[in-house]
Design an enzyme around this catalytic site. Structure first.
Site, mmCIF file in Angstrom:
data_model
loop_
_atom_site.group_PDB
_atom_site.id
_atom_site.type_symbol
_atom_site.label_atom_id
_atom_site.label_comp_id
_atom_site.label_asym_id
_atom_site.label_seq_id
_atom_site.Cartn_x
_atom_site.Cartn_y
_atom_site.Cartn_z
ATOM 1 N N GLU A 1 -5.674 -8.251 -0.819
ATOM 2 C CA GLU A 1 -6.332 -7.994 0.467
ATOM 3 C C GLU A 1 -7.777 -7.626 0.205
ATOM 4 O OE1 GLU A 1 -4.663 -5.267 3.316
ATOM 5 O OE2 GLU A 1 -2.624 -5.805 2.741
ATOM 6 N N GLU B 1 0.829 -1.212 0.000
ATOM 7 C CA GLU B 1 0.000 0.000 0.000
ATOM 8 C C GLU B 1 0.859 1.256 0.000
ATOM 9 O OE1 GLU B 1 -2.891 -0.328 3.186
ATOM 10 O OE2 GLU B 1 -4.240 -1.455 1.896
HETATM 11 C C1 BG6 Z 1 -4.331 -2.689 4.841
HETATM 12 C C2 BG6 Z 1 -2.993 -3.184 5.300
HETATM 13 O O1 BG6 Z 1 -4.289 -1.317 4.964
HETATM 14 O O2 BG6 Z 1 -5.448 -2.984 5.583
HETATM 15 C C3 BG6 Z 1 -3.014 -4.231 6.383
HETATM 16 O O3 BG6 Z 1 -2.196 -3.586 4.226
HETATM 17 C C4 BG6 Z 1 -4.138 -3.911 7.349
HETATM 18 O O4 BG6 Z 1 -1.750 -4.260 6.984
HETATM 19 C C5 BG6 Z 1 -5.445 -3.982 6.586
HETATM 20 O O5 BG6 Z 1 -4.163 -4.737 8.465
HETATM 21 C C6 BG6 Z 1 -6.689 -3.768 7.429
HETATM 22 O O6 BG6 Z 1 -6.570 -2.610 8.183
HETATM 23 P P1 BG6 Z 1 -6.771 -2.646 9.758
HETATM 24 O O7 BG6 Z 1 -6.469 -1.279 10.209
HETATM 25 O O8 BG6 Z 1 -8.179 -3.051 9.953
HETATM 26 O O9 BG6 Z 1 -5.811 -3.658 10.271
#
Ligand code: BG6
Length: 478
Positions: free
Chosen positions: A375, A176
């Protein structure tokens, strides 16, 4: 017949600092994730000046994957994953970041992990830097504001590419990388680039400079990687959140478009090998005088990535201000308005499955390279029943609706999609809040926000559901 091609990568995604624990095991150095305290719904994580006694640092133990990976890999195998996305903790390999020689014990850990994954027919998908770098590089060099970081990163990349050249084919450089552009806040500047903004500094300028050095380092790593193994597939990784205009008012439409241009300029740099024109103009207008050399520009062109890895969680809505200056540029996410047509997660993230199809199409049209959803998922509170079961239908619904849209993008829109790795396939520490109770996994981990729990693993209802999805190559979503 499945809409998804044979060999489609079905996996799960995590990041070293959010699940490994073992923060000082076997010679690992302190990373920037090790100086971030736990926050909660209301409280932000704090960045402390080094590791301080008495503070709660959730990443230090996380879910202790470092010592329990064998059991977890067994579970991933039972789930039917054919790939697994994680990252290499840079500070396990180079504890301070600026050493000449790597830490053998750190290298050995990933050897063992990759061997174990491969023995279970699970292909590792590896991010080089996922919100994590040796803390020493922040203290001694100011993080990515310093050009020297390029050499340190490329050395790290070369060492791991060489070592794992026969074990890992799919790589990504920076996780990201564009978060810092979209948020431009203390957390994103630190997690993306190890930046601590000093009083009087222009954080925009510092961010653009750091991001440039990262883009150059990424392009050099791509070149080095392809030399070491021409079969490597090395991608960039960007956070995708489509931006919609609040109304059909052309000012709103243009502002949404400008925000998209801005949020994905680093994809332009990494995929096309050049900066977009509007941004070059902006740098000139603002007289930033950034250190972007002609040689750097050649490097960017010669080190274009093979694919785009991206995260997708939510979409956003933007509204132009009545007195918006004509030469506005949109940084940070403070001009957003609520999308009344969508439901929100417990953490207020808008749930928008169609936005995923939109995102896939947008990337496909703009870049025409393979795409990889690395993701996606729902952070939610889970309730453990008396008998230990966890009925997470809300998570199944979320994933089903997103996979349905992903399928339309492939089947109807002809998008070239490599795979899908939902986030946090096993519960882990939230990057944004440092919480454990913001859970994404299909595998539950017994640990709470206070750090209490047995760390035992158990299957949620979504585990069996996702196993069927994978077994049927995305056909059986019932
Ligand atoms: C993305 C990241 O921003 O979202 C992860 O690459 C992160 O590292 C994921 O965990 C979800 O965000 P959060 O804040 O809910 O953990």
């Amino acid at each position: 017949m499945s809409a998804f091609p044979k060999g489609f990568l079905w996996g799960g995604a995590v990041a070293a600092h959010q699940f490994e624990g073992g923060w000082d095991s076997d010679g690992k150095g302190v990373s920037i994730a090790d100086v971030m305290t736990a926050g909660d719904h209301q409280t932000s994580r704090r960045i402390t000046d080094g590791v301080k006694p008495g503070e709660n640092y959730p990443n230090h133990e996380a879910i202790d994957f470092y010592h329990r990976y064998k059991g977890d890999v067994e579970l991933f195998s039972e789930l039917g994953l054919n790939c697994f996305r994680t990252s290499i903790a840079w500070s396990r390999i180079f504890p301070n970041g600026d050493e000449d020689q790597p830490n053998e014990k750190g290298l050995k850990f990933y050897d063992d992990l990759f061997d174990d994954l491969l023995a279970h027919h699970i292909e590792p998908v590896i991010t080089l830097s996922h919100f994590e770098m040796p803390y020493h590089l922040v203290q001694a060099y100011g993080g990515w504001r310093n050009r020297k970081l390029i050499d340190f990163f490329v050395r790290f990349a070369k060492v791991v590419f060489d070592r794992y050249k026969d074990k890992v084919k799919y790589w990504m450089t920076f996780n990201e990388i564009n978060n810092q552009v979209g948020m431009l806040n203390e957390w994103s500047l630190f997690t993306n680039s190890g930046l601590v903004i000093q009083p009087g500094e222009d954080k925009e300028k510092v961010m653009f400079q750091a991001a440039h050095y990262e883009a150059v380092a990424s392009a050099l790593a791509v070149q080095v990687g392809h030399k070491i193994n021409p079969d490597f597939q090395i991608g960039c990784m960007v956070a995708m959140g489509p931006v919609y205009p609040a109304t059909p008012n052309p000012n709103d439409v243009f502002k949404a478009e400008r925000l998209m241009q801005m949020n994905y300029y680093l994809a332009d740099v990494q995929v096309k090998g050049r900066y977009p024109r509007f941004l070059e103009n902006y740098f000139d207008r603002r007289k930033f005088d950034l250190d972007i050399t002609l040689e750097d520009r050649d490097v960017l062109l010669a080190g274009k990535v093979d694919y785009i890895g991206f995260s997708y969680y939510a979409s956003h809505v933007i509204k132009a201000q009545a007195d918006e200056p004509k030469d506005f540029i949109t940084l940070g996410n403070n001009q957003e308005v609520k999308n009344e047509t969508l439901q929100r997660s417990d953490w207020g993230w808008e749930i928008d499955p169609v936005g995923l199809r939109y995102a896939l199409n947008w990337f496909s049209d703009r870049y025409d390279v393979p795409l990889f959803i690395v993701e996606n998922g729902l952070g939610a509170f889970d309730k453990v029943e008396r008998d230990g079961s966890i009925h997470d239908n809300y998570r199944i619904d979320y994933l089903r609706q997103h996979i349905e849209q992903m399928r339309l993008a492939v089947e109807v829109d002809g998008v070239n999609l490599m795979g899908y790795t939902p986030w946090g396939i096993i519960d882990l520490v939230s990057a944004g809040t440092g919480q454990m109770d913001k859970r994404y996994g299909v595998i539950y981990v017994d640990k709470d926000d206070q750090g209490k729990g047995s760390l035992a693993r158990s299957k949620k209802d979504s585990f069996d559901w996702f196993r069927k999805v994978i077994q049927s190559n995305g056909e059986d979503l019932a």
